[in-house]
Design an enzyme around this catalytic site. Sequence first.
Site, short mmCIF file in Angstrom:
data_model
loop_
_atom_site.label_atom_id
_atom_site.label_comp_id
_atom_site.label_asym_id
_atom_site.label_seq_id
_atom_site.Cartn_x
_atom_site.Cartn_y
_atom_site.Cartn_z
N LYS A 1 52.20 37.36 37.20
CA LYS A 1 53.29 36.44 37.53
C LYS A 1 54.55 36.89 36.79
CE LYS A 1 54.13 31.45 37.80
NZ LYS A 1 53.49 30.12 37.62
N SER B 1 53.41 27.47 41.56
CA SER B 1 54.48 28.42 41.32
C SER B 1 54.02 29.87 41.28
CB SER B 1 55.18 28.06 40.00
OG SER B 1 54.29 28.11 38.89
N SER C 1 49.46 25.24 39.67
CA SER C 1 50.17 26.45 40.07
C SER C 1 49.35 27.71 40.22
CB SER C 1 51.34 26.71 39.12
OG SER C 1 52.35 25.74 39.27
#
Length: 566
Positions: free
Chosen positions: A113, A188, A212
Amino acid sequence: MVYPFDYFQHRQDCSSKQEERAERIASLSSSYLSAVSDKDRAIIDAPIGDLVQRVHNGNLQPLDLLHTYGKVAIKAHEQTNCLTEVMISAAEGWARDEINTKGPLAGIPVSLKDSIVVGGFDTTVGYSKNTKKPYLKDGAIVRLLKDAGAIPYVKTNLPITLLSFESTNDLWGRCTNPHNSKYSPGGSTGGESALIAFGGSRIGIGSDVAGSVRVPAHFSGIYSLRCSTGRWPKSGMNTSMPGQEGIPSVFSPMARTLGDLTYFTRSIIGMKPWKYDHSCHPIEWRAGQEHDAQKKKVFKVGVMRDDGVVTPSPACDRALQQTVTALKKSGHDVVDVHPPPPYDALVLASLLLNADGCRTFRSFFRTGEHDDPGAAQMNFYANLPSPFRYIYYLWVKHVRRDDIWAGLLRDFHEKSAFEQWKLVAKREAYKARWHEWWEEEAELDFMLTVPNATPAVPHGGMKDAISSCGYTFLFNLLDYTTGIIPVTRVDKTLDQLPPNFSLKSLNGVARGAYKHYDANAMHGLPVGVQVVGQRLQEEKVLAFMERIEDAMERCGMGTYQLLEVD
């Protein structure tokens, strides 16, 4: 630069970063831009444990793996816009000079990420303000990965603010779902789920504060595990909400297969992450717990069918029921359960997460920088003048007669330290209620729920569906270990809403979620289930997930079919 002139700097920095990304891709050797070969397919289809053994034996070189996964990652990006920092050229050097070729992840490319710090690269988390600020050295997570033999090679897209089940920002653009470009891959950690689902990565790392890593797995059709706090390293990252500890964020693994998810988690914990990160508990991998869960003949499984806020959509309910049927046919004791009200957790967690009145994530914005539509809604409500917010609350509660939505709005504003401490006390009391219910009343091995009330939302849908996160947010507040298994896909014939369905009759949260449910448009999108254990039960939850898949295989339902790499 001073307001409002920072708008021009914002546009310039967005353009510059996207040009930099394009140049890094264009400068790669032709091997990364060629068609996928039979050799590549053999690597893509192999479990990471097998690939590690071949690297250990000298039958496969780390650069071979990097070339394959780098190539497919570029193809995934062309389709979904999933990548941010393309680190492949630097990764070639790490593969030659830095990684441990005898480690438990020897030669395995790992995607990250965007919020994870890699030395020499920006960690923007989608804000243009964070560009041109490369970190000098690797963060703890990346140092551990390299010591384990892994090769970080790309970072992946996310939403500005990190508070959305979409993954869009001005800096990197919109990430799309590899199954249907009109839909979100989740958030996310959406860029990660899109990349893994496409086949451009076998394993990756995301973060989770309200779902997320789990919602992206559900939206995109992959596997993920939300670890409890302290089990997975989190040092060495950037965030949109530094200092937010009311609902702690955790970093956690995501994978293309369950076998890889288990191998990856076991390998990271086997590296003793507490030696890299002060926040990690010194808890070794407990093989005995994993073995016991694998061998136990009959589980008691609790099914939470509805959180009392948003009833699962037909597609998600079907996936849950399919899983329940497989477990019952395999002889397990499966019962519906009614735990302490999940709605109480949704209200409490929302207040804790946004106790600063949304000031922190807003503080990084520049003039004209687009907000996530859902986060913008939260900011709007949090900063309404008190008289207007109270009048709106009264109207929702007494005129619209919507107690659910009214309860979320009533106290949604910036908190003093005095008010924050009261919320933390309520959080701990709620966690104690759940623990007592689980241990003394329900006496469960594990629970099943849907990961979200609906499959993936269309782009822009989080403006309406921002509060429809209770099925995951609940377990962040409780800090329970939870995993996602992809089960099926939306079927336009099986998953239609009933003829008597009325959007107007729903509460405000459910109405926002169902506004975008369309079985025809969603046909083919993935649908998963959520497997819930108690706190710090990573070994057990992974074993439970394995037993669920075994049950589905034995019942003839089969396991979820992954996207094929073109």
